[in-house]
Write a protein that holds these residues in place. Sequence first.
Motif: not given
Length: 263
Positions: A169-176, A187-193
Amino acid sequence: MKNLVKAAISPRVIIMPLAMPQGVVQVVRDDMLIGGTKQRALYHYLTTTAAAGYNEIVYASPPPASEQVALAYMCQQRKVACTLFCWQMDKRYHPFSLQAESFGATIYPCDSLEQAEIAARVYTEHTPDSIKLPLGFNVPAYIDCLKAEIATSWQHVIADLGYEPARVWLPAGSAVLSNVFREVVSEDTLLNCVNVRLLPEEEERIRAVASRAGVHLFRARESFLEPCIDIPPIPSNPHYDAKLWYFIHQYGQHQDVWWNAAR
Protein backbone atom coordinates in the motif's frame (compact mmCIF):
# COMPACT_ATOMS: atom_id res chain seq x y z
CA MET A 1 10.38 15.86 16.51
CA LYS A 2 10.08 13.26 19.24
CA ASN A 3 10.89 9.70 18.10
CA LEU A 4 12.18 10.91 14.74
CA VAL A 5 15.41 9.43 13.39
CA LYS A 6 18.13 12.03 12.74
CA ALA A 7 20.27 10.29 10.15
CA ALA A 8 22.14 11.78 7.20
CA ILE A 9 22.34 8.44 5.41
CA SER A 10 19.27 6.32 4.66
CA PRO A 11 18.83 4.01 7.70
CA ARG A 12 17.51 0.46 7.65
CA VAL A 13 13.72 0.29 7.56
CA ILE A 14 11.78 -0.30 10.76
CA ILE A 15 8.75 -2.61 10.42
CA MET A 16 5.85 -2.81 12.86
CA PRO A 17 3.08 -5.44 12.77
CA LEU A 18 -0.44 -4.04 12.86
CA ALA A 19 -3.13 -6.53 13.87
CA MET A 20 -6.44 -6.30 12.03
CA PRO A 21 -9.52 -8.56 11.93
CA GLN A 22 -8.41 -10.03 8.58
CA GLY A 23 -4.81 -10.60 9.69
CA VAL A 24 -1.57 -8.71 10.27
CA VAL A 25 -0.45 -5.84 8.07
CA GLN A 26 3.25 -5.00 8.28
CA VAL A 27 3.91 -1.25 8.45
CA VAL A 28 7.18 0.27 7.23
CA ARG A 29 7.67 3.12 9.69
CA ASP A 30 9.34 5.72 7.49
CA ASP A 31 7.25 8.23 9.43
CA MET A 32 10.12 7.99 11.92
CA LEU A 33 12.46 9.71 9.45
CA ILE A 34 12.54 13.51 9.39
CA GLY A 35 10.58 14.25 6.24
CA GLY A 36 9.85 10.60 5.56
CA THR A 37 10.83 8.28 2.71
CA LYS A 38 11.84 11.05 0.30
CA GLN A 39 14.69 11.86 2.71
CA ARG A 40 16.37 8.55 1.85
CA ALA A 41 17.65 9.64 -1.54
CA LEU A 42 18.34 13.31 -0.86
CA TYR A 43 21.81 13.04 0.64
CA HIS A 44 23.20 11.34 -2.47
CA TYR A 45 21.21 13.58 -4.80
CA LEU A 46 22.53 16.70 -3.08
CA THR A 47 26.04 15.31 -3.36
CA THR A 48 25.61 15.13 -7.15
CA THR A 49 24.17 18.65 -7.41
CA ALA A 50 27.00 20.06 -5.28
CA ALA A 51 29.53 18.33 -7.51
CA ALA A 52 27.82 19.99 -10.49
CA GLY A 53 28.33 23.40 -8.91
CA TYR A 54 24.90 24.06 -7.41
CA ASN A 55 24.89 25.47 -3.88
CA GLU A 56 21.19 26.28 -3.49
CA ILE A 57 18.10 24.09 -3.92
CA VAL A 58 14.75 25.74 -4.71
CA TYR A 59 11.37 24.04 -4.29
CA ALA A 60 7.68 24.98 -4.52
CA SER A 61 5.77 23.13 -1.81
CA PRO A 62 2.13 22.28 -1.09
CA PRO A 63 1.24 23.16 2.54
CA PRO A 64 1.19 19.67 4.13
CA ALA A 65 3.98 18.13 2.04
CA SER A 66 6.67 16.37 4.05
CA GLU A 67 9.12 16.79 1.16
CA GLN A 68 9.81 20.38 2.22
CA VAL A 69 10.90 19.11 5.65
CA ALA A 70 13.08 16.37 4.17
CA LEU A 71 14.69 18.79 1.74
CA ALA A 72 15.41 21.47 4.35
CA TYR A 73 16.82 18.93 6.79
CA MET A 74 19.09 17.23 4.26
CA CYS A 75 20.25 20.58 2.85
CA GLN A 76 21.24 21.47 6.40
CA GLN A 77 23.17 18.20 6.65
CA ARG A 78 24.95 18.84 3.33
CA LYS A 79 25.46 22.57 4.09
CA VAL A 80 23.51 23.57 0.99
CA ALA A 81 21.14 26.55 0.93
CA CYS A 82 17.43 25.67 0.76
CA THR A 83 14.81 28.11 -0.52
CA LEU A 84 11.13 27.17 -0.36
CA PHE A 85 8.15 28.86 -1.97
CA CYS A 86 5.31 27.63 0.20
CA TRP A 87 1.64 27.63 -0.64
CA GLN A 88 -0.06 28.89 2.52
CA MET A 89 -3.36 27.63 3.92
CA ASP A 90 -5.64 30.36 5.33
CA LYS A 91 -2.76 32.85 5.02
CA ARG A 92 -0.76 30.88 7.58
CA TYR A 93 2.35 28.75 7.21
CA HIS A 94 1.77 25.05 7.65
CA PRO A 95 3.71 23.55 10.60
CA PHE A 96 5.82 21.62 8.07
CA SER A 97 6.95 24.90 6.50
CA LEU A 98 7.86 26.22 9.95
CA GLN A 99 9.76 22.99 10.66
CA ALA A 100 11.62 23.40 7.37
CA GLU A 101 12.46 26.95 8.39
CA SER A 102 13.86 25.64 11.68
CA PHE A 103 16.34 23.60 9.62
CA GLY A 104 17.58 26.78 7.95
CA ALA A 105 15.35 27.00 4.88
CA THR A 106 14.39 30.44 3.58
CA ILE A 107 10.61 30.61 3.16
CA TYR A 108 8.60 32.74 0.75
CA PRO A 109 4.77 32.70 1.06
CA CYS A 110 2.52 32.08 -1.95
CA ASP A 111 -1.26 31.96 -2.40
CA SER A 112 -1.35 28.80 -4.52
CA LEU A 113 0.86 25.98 -5.72
CA GLU A 114 0.76 27.43 -9.23
CA GLN A 115 2.00 30.78 -7.92
CA ALA A 116 4.68 29.02 -5.89
CA GLU A 117 5.92 27.14 -8.97
CA ILE A 118 6.13 30.34 -11.01
CA ALA A 119 7.89 32.27 -8.24
CA ALA A 120 10.37 29.43 -7.67
CA ARG A 121 11.16 29.26 -11.38
CA VAL A 122 11.70 33.02 -11.65
CA TYR A 123 13.87 33.01 -8.52
CA THR A 124 16.04 30.21 -9.89
CA GLU A 125 16.45 31.97 -13.24
CA HIS A 126 17.85 35.01 -11.46
CA THR A 127 19.95 33.23 -8.84
CA PRO A 128 23.31 31.86 -9.98
CA ASP A 129 24.29 28.33 -8.91
CA SER A 130 20.72 27.46 -7.84
CA ILE A 131 18.61 24.57 -9.13
CA LYS A 132 14.86 24.06 -8.86
CA LEU A 133 13.40 20.69 -7.98
CA PRO A 134 9.95 19.95 -9.48
CA LEU A 135 6.99 18.62 -7.51
CA GLY A 136 7.82 15.35 -5.75
CA PHE A 137 11.51 15.74 -6.77
CA ASN A 138 10.60 14.33 -10.16
CA VAL A 139 13.95 14.55 -11.94
CA PRO A 140 16.01 11.60 -13.26
CA ALA A 141 19.01 12.21 -10.98
CA TYR A 142 16.88 12.12 -7.84
CA ILE A 143 14.74 9.22 -9.07
CA ASP A 144 17.86 7.15 -9.74
CA CYS A 145 18.98 7.78 -6.15
CA LEU A 146 15.53 6.90 -4.81
CA LYS A 147 15.41 3.68 -6.84
CA ALA A 148 18.70 2.59 -5.33
CA GLU A 149 17.52 3.35 -1.79
CA ILE A 150 14.13 1.68 -2.22
CA ALA A 151 15.74 -1.38 -3.80
CA THR A 152 18.01 -1.78 -0.78
CA SER A 153 15.19 -1.13 1.69
CA TRP A 154 12.92 -3.58 -0.11
CA GLN A 155 15.48 -6.35 0.25
CA HIS A 156 15.64 -5.53 3.97
CA VAL A 157 11.84 -5.81 4.15
CA ILE A 158 11.95 -9.25 2.52
CA ALA A 159 14.77 -10.39 4.82
CA ASP A 160 13.09 -9.10 7.97
CA LEU A 161 9.65 -10.53 7.13
CA GLY A 162 10.92 -13.82 5.71
CA TYR A 163 8.71 -13.52 2.63
CA GLU A 164 8.26 -11.29 -0.40
CA PRO A 165 5.04 -9.32 0.09
CA ALA A 166 2.35 -9.88 -2.51
CA ARG A 167 0.66 -6.53 -1.90
CA VAL A 168 2.00 -3.10 -0.94
CA TRP A 169 0.00 0.00 0.00
CA LEU A 170 1.40 3.37 -1.12
CA PRO A 171 0.24 7.00 -1.37
CA ALA A 172 0.08 8.58 -4.83
CA GLY A 173 0.63 12.34 -4.73
CA SER A 174 3.12 13.42 -7.38
CA ALA A 175 3.32 9.72 -8.45
CA VAL A 176 7.11 9.60 -7.99
CA LEU A 177 7.08 7.06 -5.15
CA SER A 178 4.56 4.72 -6.77
CA ASN A 179 6.45 4.78 -10.08
CA VAL A 180 9.74 3.98 -8.34
CA PHE A 181 8.17 1.07 -6.48
CA ARG A 182 6.68 -0.32 -9.68
CA GLU A 183 10.14 -0.40 -11.23
CA VAL A 184 11.89 -1.82 -8.16
CA VAL A 185 9.66 -4.54 -6.70
CA SER A 186 8.70 -7.79 -8.36
CA GLU A 187 6.12 -7.55 -11.14
CA ASP A 188 4.13 -10.14 -9.16
CA THR A 189 3.70 -7.66 -6.28
CA LEU A 190 0.47 -5.70 -6.52
CA LEU A 191 0.73 -2.01 -5.64
CA ASN A 192 -2.41 -0.66 -3.99
CA CYS A 193 -2.01 3.08 -4.42
CA VAL A 194 -4.29 5.77 -3.03
CA ASN A 195 -4.60 8.98 -5.00
CA VAL A 196 -4.48 11.64 -2.28
CA ARG A 197 -5.78 14.16 -4.84
CA LEU A 198 -2.81 16.49 -4.87
CA LEU A 199 -3.11 16.46 -8.67
CA PRO A 200 -6.36 16.45 -10.68
CA GLU A 201 -7.53 12.98 -11.72
CA GLU A 202 -7.22 13.91 -15.38
CA GLU A 203 -3.57 14.91 -14.87
CA GLU A 204 -1.28 12.71 -16.96
CA ARG A 205 0.85 11.59 -13.99
CA ILE A 206 -2.19 10.20 -12.17
CA ARG A 207 -3.64 8.62 -15.30
CA ALA A 208 -0.28 6.97 -15.95
CA VAL A 209 -0.25 5.41 -12.47
CA ALA A 210 -3.76 4.02 -12.98
CA SER A 211 -2.81 2.49 -16.33
CA ARG A 212 0.31 0.66 -15.16
CA ALA A 213 0.22 -3.11 -14.90
CA GLY A 214 0.21 -4.40 -11.35
CA VAL A 215 -1.25 -1.19 -9.89
CA HIS A 216 -4.69 -0.70 -8.38
CA LEU A 217 -5.50 2.97 -7.80
CA PHE A 218 -7.98 4.03 -5.14
CA ARG A 219 -9.24 7.59 -4.78
CA ALA A 220 -9.17 9.31 -1.38
CA ARG A 221 -12.59 10.43 -0.20
CA GLU A 222 -11.28 13.75 1.04
CA SER A 223 -9.85 16.54 -1.10
CA PHE A 224 -6.12 17.08 -0.78
CA LEU A 225 -6.33 19.94 1.71
CA GLU A 226 -8.89 18.10 3.86
CA PRO A 227 -7.32 15.88 6.54
CA CYS A 228 -8.35 12.24 6.63
CA ILE A 229 -11.63 11.31 8.29
CA ASP A 230 -10.45 7.95 9.62
CA ILE A 231 -7.40 8.36 11.85
CA PRO A 232 -4.90 5.47 11.66
CA PRO A 233 -3.36 3.94 14.80
CA ILE A 234 0.14 5.09 13.86
CA PRO A 235 1.66 8.55 13.20
CA SER A 236 0.85 9.39 9.58
CA ASN A 237 0.42 12.51 7.46
CA PRO A 238 -3.34 13.28 7.54
CA HIS A 239 -3.22 14.77 4.04
CA TYR A 240 -1.17 11.96 2.52
CA ASP A 241 -0.39 8.55 3.99
CA ALA A 242 -3.12 8.53 6.63
CA LYS A 243 -5.71 8.51 3.85
CA LEU A 244 -4.63 4.96 3.08
CA TRP A 245 -5.95 3.71 6.40
CA TYR A 246 -9.62 3.67 5.34
CA PHE A 247 -8.79 1.42 2.38
CA ILE A 248 -6.36 -0.78 4.28
CA HIS A 249 -8.93 -1.29 7.02
CA GLN A 250 -11.52 -2.21 4.41
CA TYR A 251 -9.46 -4.22 1.91
CA GLY A 252 -6.14 -5.05 3.55
CA GLN A 253 -5.08 -8.69 3.69
CA HIS A 254 -2.84 -10.75 5.94
CA GLN A 255 0.88 -10.08 5.21
CA ASP A 256 0.22 -6.89 3.25
CA VAL A 257 2.82 -4.14 3.63
CA TRP A 258 1.85 -0.54 4.27
CA TRP A 259 4.72 1.77 3.37
CA ASN A 260 3.93 4.68 5.69
CA ALA A 261 6.06 7.29 3.97
CA ALA A 262 5.67 10.23 6.37
CA ARG A 263 3.87 11.59 9.38
